[in-house]
Design an enzyme around this catalytic site. Sequence first.
Site, PDB file in Angstrom:
ATOM      1  N   SER A 160       1.084  42.310  55.664  1.00 48.69           N
ATOM      2  CA  SER A 160      -0.147  41.547  55.868  1.00 48.69           C
ATOM      3  C   SER A 160      -0.786  41.219  54.514  1.00 48.69           C
ATOM      4  O   SER A 160      -0.187  40.507  53.713  1.00 48.69           O
ATOM      5  CB  SER A 160      -1.101  42.325  56.778  1.00 48.69           C
ATOM      6  N   ASP A 196       3.171  36.071  65.694  1.00 46.23           N
ATOM      7  CA  ASP A 196       2.056  36.748  65.023  1.00 46.23           C
ATOM      8  C   ASP A 196       0.726  36.379  65.679  1.00 46.23           C
ATOM      9  O   ASP A 196       0.410  35.212  65.859  1.00 46.23           O
ATOM     10  CB  ASP A 196       2.032  36.366  63.537  1.00 46.23           C
ATOM     11  N   HIS A 215       1.941  40.700  65.030  1.00 46.67           N
ATOM     12  CA  HIS A 215       1.649  41.061  63.638  1.00 46.67           C
ATOM     13  C   HIS A 215       2.240  42.421  63.279  1.00 46.67           C
ATOM     14  O   HIS A 215       2.724  42.629  62.172  1.00 46.67           O
ATOM     15  CB  HIS A 215       0.138  41.061  63.425  1.00 46.67           C
TER      16      HIS A 215
END
Length: 803
Positions: A671, A744, A778
């Site tokens: 991330s 995601d 994610h």
Amino acid sequence: MKLKVTLFLFLNISFLSFAQENLTYQKPSKSILDLADYQRAPSVSMDTKKENMLLMYRNTYKTLDDLNQDELRLAGLRINPVTNISSTVTYLINLKLRKVNGKEEIQVKDLPTNPKISNILWSPNDKKILFSHTTNSGVELWVIDVATAQATKLTEALVNANLGNPFNWFLDNETILVKMLPKNRQPLLDSKKDLPTGPIISNTSGEKSQNRTYPDMLKNKNDEANFENSITSELYKVKLNGDAVLFKEAAMYFGEEISPDGNYIMLTTIQKPFSYIVPFYKFPSKTYVYNLSGKEIKLVNDVPLNEITPKGFMAVRKGKREMDWRKDKPATLSYVVALDEGDPAKKVDFRDEVFLWDAPFDKEATSLVKTPQRFSEITWGNDNLAVLSEEWYDTRSTKTFLINPSNPSQQPKLITDRNSQDVYSDPGVFETRKNDYNQYVLAVEKNNLYRIGEGYTKDGQFPFVDEFNVETLKSKRIYTSAYKDKKEDILEIEDFKSGKILVQIQSKSEYPNYFFRNIKKQNSLTQVTDFKNPFESIKNVSKEVIKYKRKDGLELSGTLYLPADYDKTKKEKLPLLIWAYPAEYKDRNSASQSTQNSNEFTFPYYGSFVYWVTKGYVVLDDAAFPIIGEGTTEPNDNFISQLVDNAAAAIDAVDALGYINRKKVAVGGHSYGAFMTANLLTHSDLFACGIARSGAYNRTLTPFGFQSEQRNYWEAPEVYNTMSPFMNAEKMKTPILLVHGEADNNPGTFTLQTERYFQALKGLGAPARMVILPKESHSYVAKENILHLLWEQDQFLEKYLKN
């Protein structure tokens, strides 16, 4: 001629290296696979009196088949349209009961076949446990009798769990309020088959609205219809014998809260118009209070569509917000109103005002307190005592006060005034306990409250219990964990008079387990659980927290792992892996503090490099990467230079110990850590390669802020452009492995970010490999994808770092 043929073959090989690979799922090497393929210990839920515990078992990973389900993405939700529950939920597969002071684990009887369990909820008297079971066609409501460990189905597969937990206990321990699918529910629309009746049109009002880039928004009229269909429920009162009575007709119920005395129910319903740019929780809503027979008592809140948002993390909407039942009163609502109209830019003496409103709401609400900063929360105690917190993000200020709910004219008493990022000064959290209404309120013993703190200090972590006198406003420490070879987490105070507390204790090689400790008796420790270490192969690796300094003198830290057989006297030069995640600070003091504990159980998982300590690598995990902006300077004004300085300091520190070949260093992150990785490879020559997972690389695609950046693109274009690896792709010369989940769901890190960045690197001739993991969001959850990810990383590191 031979030279030309060789050159032609080389060019073809280079071209093919950029082409699509037809690769099936792979598994990592044995040393990594042995760690990754393990059986997870059960999680534990104890009743209020700590007499019984529920052991909850789930698979270590999901499977691709779990992810390969029907899914609707509507207004920020991801739901299964067949089963009517979130498509991202992680299910339990078994339940057992055990006496807390016993050893025998009792299998819950008559659980559904192939159980998919979620939404665990104890009854107020702790004698029953509700849970939902997801079948192939929907969600059922079940109940467990704790005394007999018997499970019983209460409803058919008609429960609507699309908005989360679909049921609540009434105070009588016999009745449950349940959201059910309407009997006359219509089929969902098929967007692929139903032809549109017109174009999709959106307008602006001319007002500024700096919304972030939310995923999974509504896109058309079909989405609107399916969203309304999916979240519409009827409310039923269901008895433990299975009898069900309709309580309220079908509506888009968003929140169902029963008053502490059980005589009122506050229901929030989502209204139209819907929005295509914000999630469902910003849609219009109305909140009504009803009595137990379903009669409307009062419309207590009417919230319009919230698309227009001022700039800043302290921005809130206008009108009543944070509406909730006061926990220590039979039926009193509390709520907050912004006195600055929700705009942090406005200069006012007070930001928020807190009100109290007694049922049946035939009188006006009364003002309780005004806060100079933004209201954070209230922990209720009794008629004369509550704890209120306020905050202001820009200065990282947080303040806590004692207030007297019965006397609004009495000035709040300041308890703490501190920097929220200063973990060394954190006084802890006030202990709460259940009252007669089954609500958690401040635990008051005579004139004392109690706080449990995590106990971070410059010398290590030493959790504590403080006794706080509400008259003198002074604290007295009554217990401090003295462990230097273990980590102790204080979970709850069980008996204030005897000194009994519930703790969790772990070490580098000892799995976290529950214990009762008596803080008034030395060495009085009773073990409750005995979960074993599933990672025996790394129990002897060297693990320590190292501290070192950045070139500007800022103290940093990281957790250093060495292979189990590494000889520190010979100091063989090994490759180094650094895993990190940047964090923004407004002052150097907070940025230099460490929350790492070398005695924390070593739990390898796909989100770190710890696996590779078994393959001859040195690993610096959770390396500190602070980004500081003091005063009027924002952290991101000097993001790149601080990033590089952090990395250089980490490498220098491990190199000074004599353990590494500094020409063989890799960096990785997930991330925002992926964003960090791409920038480090672009703007420094410190690394041989890097691994970036689920990142964002073009900040102009998140123009109204990202991470902790509050300025928009047009206010600070140079910051957005300079920080974007995509804008600097021509500088990238270092091999990078880019990984992203195909689906995601995190704001800002759309899969498109990795795809476009890879295209830029490919077009500019940079050495890059892109791996898109099917069906993943994610965070990654499917076993097939995780094992393949570990294989990809292992192959990449062997190629570009080790060899």
